[in-house]
Design an enzyme around this catalytic site. Structure first.
Site, mmCIF file in Angstrom:
data_model
loop_
_atom_site.group_PDB
_atom_site.id
_atom_site.type_symbol
_atom_site.label_atom_id
_atom_site.label_comp_id
_atom_site.label_asym_id
_atom_site.label_seq_id
_atom_site.Cartn_x
_atom_site.Cartn_y
_atom_site.Cartn_z
ATOM 1 N N CYS A 380 0.837 -1.200 0.000
ATOM 2 C CA CYS A 380 0.000 0.000 0.000
ATOM 3 C C CYS A 380 0.873 1.253 0.000
ATOM 4 O O CYS A 380 1.509 1.564 -1.000
ATOM 5 C CB CYS A 380 -0.978 -0.036 1.177
ATOM 6 N N ARG A 474 -6.766 5.566 -0.109
ATOM 7 C CA ARG A 474 -7.394 6.732 -0.747
ATOM 8 C C ARG A 474 -6.568 7.288 -1.896
ATOM 9 O O ARG A 474 -7.053 8.122 -2.649
ATOM 10 C CB ARG A 474 -7.593 7.854 0.276
ATOM 11 N N HIS A 519 -3.460 -5.312 0.015
ATOM 12 C CA HIS A 519 -2.970 -5.879 1.276
ATOM 13 C C HIS A 519 -2.996 -7.408 1.214
ATOM 14 O O HIS A 519 -3.960 -8.044 1.659
ATOM 15 C CB HIS A 519 -3.828 -5.381 2.442
ATOM 16 N N GLU A 521 -1.488 -9.531 2.957
ATOM 17 C CA GLU A 521 -1.439 -10.162 4.272
ATOM 18 C C GLU A 521 -2.817 -10.588 4.775
ATOM 19 O O GLU A 521 -2.939 -11.494 5.614
ATOM 20 C CB GLU A 521 -0.765 -9.233 5.290
#
Length: 547
Positions: A380, A474, A519, A521
């Site tokens: 990210c 965002r 993400h 994970e």
């Protein structure tokens, strides 16, 4: 129709209700039952999405875009059942729903009260999807006696009363403190906790007692007598070296059998625990160790990166190595050379985050990994910082930055390599956002598809060119800089299906350097490590052999 198990806690917080719930779910699956796990949190926030990671730990995101409590991550990692929006609710959400209905006139002018209106809203939530599974495990956040939790306790009491006898049971976690001076375990806190629970009309069927010392039969008998439960339903929960030992440990203590006995399910199906025996074997029998640096801004609280740490452990299990994680404050690199702090690590991971603090340090960490040829995984914001580093130091865009935190946006020299995401496609609809929108629930959230470039490293890792991963952000990397960056060797190896949003970047001339906007994970499990983490740890192992 599902059977319900309500999990509550007493004496102190952080006893491990989430872990116990997840382990129990895994054990019921091992016996052939289908399960779903839910979390009911008493706080007044609508969801954890706008909470500081220091306040509540990480925000776990589901495929359908819900921002939830980190315990749902435990549920998924132990059961493999994807969590949904309907698996997490807070007091804030419940009260918000009730007030919205009141404003619409749904209550026909009646006086709105906690009982029955709030409790009915909670019961309606509990009943969602009850025909889909054999067991519904519902964890109540906080501890018995907390004033904000009373509506939830009243709701589950009513819910149990409304259902047929034997369809609901209550499991209560307590603490048995050990007094070293006298050399004995004290049962009184557990007795008081159960008494508090009984005072609101709930009688536990099973007690899970957290203890640092073995619980003698004498103490078990005492607890059973004064708490009005069967002795074999007093289950010990001891400290473990790894949370992934919990299913086998709880099975050894008889938790799953106690649950089946409480529901009068006989004969009980025999459990198949081969998966968890393999998981524990991979944890306990390793062929070496690797050192991983996590360079972040919330490093004072490890729960802020809970899923990342667990995914690294899963990657280590896939390679049969122990993973030594060290948390490095990114702000340090804004004052000091990162080399003395990062030398000796076999790989570097830069996780997500929000805001300006620590970003320049993350950029320096990405530069260190790129120039020293150390495996790097940027997640990210970690990907965005890697792109900004490449733009500044390789592509010649000296003033590259992000609209999120760079205050030079009004100056011509500013190069907004990362910009505020204004619109994107979700399903068949276009979603629009403004910078001034409310913070809660306004990000690109949930699972989105991505198309991987043929022959890229990530396509080889995934073994496919079509993937879907979970997002929470965002801001996006601007594709107008793509050609310039790719000319320098930074490949945009994953894009959204419409080709507008970068999902993955990788250095073509680096042993292992990948940044992802999503993400990964959040989808990793001990019995199914995420491919990116498994390969990241493989690269770290190779680095360790070269050192």
């Amino acid at each position: 129709m599902a059977r319900y198990i309500f999990i509550t806690g007493g004496v102190v917080s952080s006893l491990g209700k989430g872990l116990a719930s997840a382990a129990l779910g895994a054990l019921l699956q091992a016996r052939g039952f289908s399960v779903r796990l839910r979390k009911l949190d008493p706080y007044l926030n609508v969801d954890p999405g706008t909470m500081s990671p220091f306040e509540h730990g990480e925000v776990f995101v589901t495929d359908d875009g819900a921002e939830t409590d980190l315990d749902l991550g435990h549920y998924e990692r132990f059961t493999g059942v994807p969590a949904r929006l309907t698996d997490s609710v807070s007091s804030g959400r419940i009260y918000s729903n009730v007030l919205e209905r009141e404003r619409r006139g749904d209550y026909l002018g009646k006086t709105i009260q906690v009982v029955p209106h709030v409790t009915n809203e909670i019961k309606d939530f509990l009943a969602i999807g009850e025909t889909e599974v054999d067991f519904m495990l519902c964890e109540i956040g906080g501890t018995v006696g907390d004033i904000e939790g009373l509506p939830f306790f009243e709701a589950i009491r009513q819910f149990s009363h409304d259902r047929a006898r034997g369809q609901c049971i209550f499991m209560h976690l307590t603490l048995l403190p050990y007094l070293a001076a006298s050399g004995e375990l004290k049962t009184k806190p557990t007795q008081h906790s159960v008494k508090e629970l009984q005072s609101i009309g709930i009688a536990p069927d099973i007690l899970v007692c957290r203890s640092e010392q073995p619980i003698p039969d004498k103490e078990r008998e005492k607890i059973a007598l004064f708490c009005n439960v069967r002795k074999e339903h007093v289950v010990a929960a001891y400290d473990l070296k790894s949370i992934y030992e919990a299913p086998l440990a709880y099975h050894h203590e008889g938790l799953d059998q106690a649950v089946l006995d409480a529901f009068q399910i006989s004969p009980a199906p025999r459990p198949d625990l081969n998966v968890w025996q393999d998981v524990v074997d991979r944890i306990q029998n390793t062929d070496g160790a690797v050192n991983i640096a996590i360079v972040g801004k919330y490093v004072q609280l490890e729960d802020a990166y809970k899923s990342i740490k667990e995914a690294l452990i899963h990657g280590g299990m896939a390679n049969r190595v122990k993973v030594n994680v060290e948390w490095v404050d990114a702000e340090i690199f804004e004052r000091e050379d990162p080399a003395p702090h990062l030398e000796g690590f076999h790989a570097i991971l830069v996780p997500g985050g929000f805001g300006e603090r620590g970003t320049e340090g993350k950029i320096k960490a990405a530069e260190f990994a790129r120039t020293r040829k150390i495996p790097y995984l940027g997640i990210c914001l970690g990907m965005q910082m890697a792109v900004i580093e490449a733009a500044r130091n390789v592509a010649g865009l000296k003033h590259a930055g992000s609209e999120e935190f760079d205050h030079e946006a009004g100056k011509k020299r500013f190069e907004p390599v990362v910009y505020h995401l204004k619109e994107w496609v979700q399903g068949n609809e276009k979603v629009s956002r403004n910078v001034s929108d409310d913070k809660g629930g306004t990000m690109r959230l949930g699972a989105y598809d991505a198309v991987l470039k043929d022959g890229s490293r990530v396509a080889q890792i995934y073994g496919t060119t079509q993937i879907d991963e979970r997002h929470r952000h965002r801001y996006e990397v601007d594709t107008k800089y793509r050609e310039k960056l790719e000319d320098c060797g930074l490949t945009f190896s994953g894009m959204s299906p419409d080709g507008r949003l970068p999902e993955i970047v990788e250095w073509s001339d680096h042993p292992w350097f990948i940044g992802v906007q999503y993400h990964p994970e959040l989808k990793s499990k001990p019995f199914a490590p995420h491919p990116l983490f498994a390969d990241f740890l493989r690269a770290a192992v190779e680095t360790s052999r070269l050192v």
